[in-house]
Design a protein around this motif. Structure first.
Motif, PDB file in Angstrom:
ATOM      1  N   GLY A   7      55.773  37.256  43.362  1.00 27.96           N
ATOM      2  CA  GLY A   7      55.514  38.201  44.831  1.00 27.96           C
ATOM      3  C   GLY A   7      54.326  38.678  45.683  1.00 27.96           C
ATOM      4  O   GLY A   7      53.300  37.455  44.984  1.00 27.96           O
ATOM      5  N   PRO A   8      54.071  39.006  46.433  1.00 37.02           N
ATOM      6  CA  PRO A   8      53.057  39.153  47.329  1.00 37.02           C
ATOM      7  C   PRO A   8      52.276  39.640  46.162  1.00 37.02           C
ATOM      8  O   PRO A   8      52.155  40.802  45.823  1.00 37.02           O
ATOM      9  CB  PRO A   8      53.355  39.577  48.337  1.00 37.02           C
ATOM     10  CG  PRO A   8      54.706  40.345  48.200  1.00 37.02           C
ATOM     11  CD  PRO A   8      55.343  39.657  47.461  1.00 37.02           C
ATOM     12  N   HIS A   9      50.884  39.410  46.724  1.00 40.41           N
ATOM     13  CA  HIS A   9      49.300  40.305  45.895  1.00 40.41           C
ATOM     14  C   HIS A   9      48.610  40.791  47.373  1.00 40.41           C
ATOM     15  O   HIS A   9      48.314  39.605  48.197  1.00 40.41           O
ATOM     16  CB  HIS A   9      48.894  39.414  45.173  1.00 40.41           C
ATOM     17  CG  HIS A   9      49.224  39.357  44.097  1.00 40.41           C
ATOM     18  ND1 HIS A   9      49.250  39.193  42.212  1.00 40.41           N
ATOM     19  CD2 HIS A   9      50.515  38.384  43.148  1.00 40.41           C
ATOM     20  CE1 HIS A   9      50.144  39.420  41.670  1.00 40.41           C
ATOM     21  NE2 HIS A   9      51.341  38.754  42.259  1.00 40.41           N
ATOM     22  N   THR A  10      48.147  41.769  47.538  1.00 39.71           N
ATOM     23  CA  THR A  10      47.126  42.043  48.469  1.00 39.71           C
ATOM     24  C   THR A  10      45.261  41.901  47.920  1.00 39.71           C
ATOM     25  O   THR A  10      45.295  42.037  46.491  1.00 39.71           O
ATOM     26  CB  THR A  10      47.018  43.761  48.243  1.00 39.71           C
ATOM     27  OG1 THR A  10      48.581  43.966  48.803  1.00 39.71           O
ATOM     28  CG2 THR A  10      46.702  43.655  49.520  1.00 39.71           C
ATOM     29  N   ASP A  48      41.473  42.418  54.664  1.00 40.89           N
ATOM     30  CA  ASP A  48      42.284  42.556  53.785  1.00 40.89           C
ATOM     31  C   ASP A  48      43.784  41.571  54.001  1.00 40.89           C
ATOM     32  O   ASP A  48      44.116  41.640  55.049  1.00 40.89           O
ATOM     33  CB  ASP A  48      43.499  44.430  54.220  1.00 40.89           C
ATOM     34  CG  ASP A  48      42.650  45.201  53.467  1.00 40.89           C
ATOM     35  OD1 ASP A  48      41.884  45.842  54.724  1.00 40.89           O
ATOM     36  OD2 ASP A  48      41.928  45.482  52.009  1.00 40.89           O
ATOM     37  N   GLY A  49      44.626  41.152  53.052  1.00 43.90           N
ATOM     38  CA  GLY A  49      44.887  40.380  53.073  1.00 43.90           C
ATOM     39  C   GLY A  49      46.016  39.597  51.653  1.00 43.90           C
ATOM     40  O   GLY A  49      46.447  40.080  51.162  1.00 43.90           O
ATOM     41  N   THR A  50      47.145  39.523  52.079  1.00 44.83           N
ATOM     42  CA  THR A  50      48.076  39.322  51.269  1.00 44.83           C
ATOM     43  C   THR A  50      48.978  38.053  50.986  1.00 44.83           C
ATOM     44  O   THR A  50      48.733  36.941  52.100  1.00 44.83           O
ATOM     45  CB  THR A  50      49.657  39.170  51.840  1.00 44.83           C
ATOM     46  OG1 THR A  50      49.518  41.277  52.417  1.00 44.83           O
ATOM     47  CG2 THR A  50      50.403  39.750  50.709  1.00 44.83           C
ATOM     48  N   TYR A  51      49.242  37.408  49.513  1.00 48.33           N
ATOM     49  CA  TYR A  51      49.084  36.065  49.568  1.00 48.33           C
ATOM     50  C   TYR A  51      50.160  35.862  48.480  1.00 48.33           C
ATOM     51  O   TYR A  51      50.561  36.733  47.464  1.00 48.33           O
ATOM     52  CB  TYR A  51      47.641  35.448  49.015  1.00 48.33           C
ATOM     53  CG  TYR A  51      47.640  34.380  48.541  1.00 48.33           C
ATOM     54  CD1 TYR A  51      47.945  33.353  49.402  1.00 48.33           C
ATOM     55  CD2 TYR A  51      48.044  33.413  46.938  1.00 48.33           C
ATOM     56  CE1 TYR A  51      47.823  31.516  49.255  1.00 48.33           C
ATOM     57  CE2 TYR A  51      48.439  32.369  46.783  1.00 48.33           C
ATOM     58  CZ  TYR A  51      48.040  31.261  47.968  1.00 48.33           C
ATOM     59  OH  TYR A  51      48.500  30.109  48.018  1.00 48.33           O
ATOM     60  N   GLU A  52      51.373  34.491  47.932  1.00 51.97           N
ATOM     61  CA  GLU A  52      51.938  34.813  47.642  1.00 51.97           C
ATOM     62  C   GLU A  52      52.405  33.108  47.307  1.00 51.97           C
ATOM     63  O   GLU A  52      52.310  32.294  48.499  1.00 51.97           O
ATOM     64  CB  GLU A  52      53.215  35.348  48.112  1.00 51.97           C
ATOM     65  CG  GLU A  52      54.531  34.922  47.271  1.00 51.97           C
ATOM     66  CD  GLU A  52      56.186  35.959  48.215  1.00 51.97           C
ATOM     67  OE1 GLU A  52      56.717  36.014  47.465  1.00 51.97           O
ATOM     68  OE2 GLU A  52      55.953  36.152  49.333  1.00 51.97           O
TER      69      GLU A  52
END
Length: 54
Positions: A7-10, A48-52
């Motif tokens: 799942g996505p991580h912030t 701020d970023g989201t990575y998956e």
């Protein structure tokens, strides 16, 4: 890096512009950093970023 299919991580990154060097040793804690920059921050940027990984 997050595990695959987890799942996505912030992530939050902050950059501080200071009016002097901190003089922190090679090994330091977050608390050490906050104490060293107190009263010396000229500006701040935040990303701020989201990575998956799928």
């Amino acid at each position: 890096m997050p595990p695959r299919s987890h799942g996505p991580h912030t992530y939050v990154f902050q950059l501080f512009a200071l009016d002097q060097a901190t003089g922190l040793p090679a090994s330091f804690t977050l608390e050490d950093t906050l104490a060293a920059i107190k009263g010396h921050v000229l500006g701040r940027a935040r990303l701020d970023g989201t990575y998956e990984i799928r």
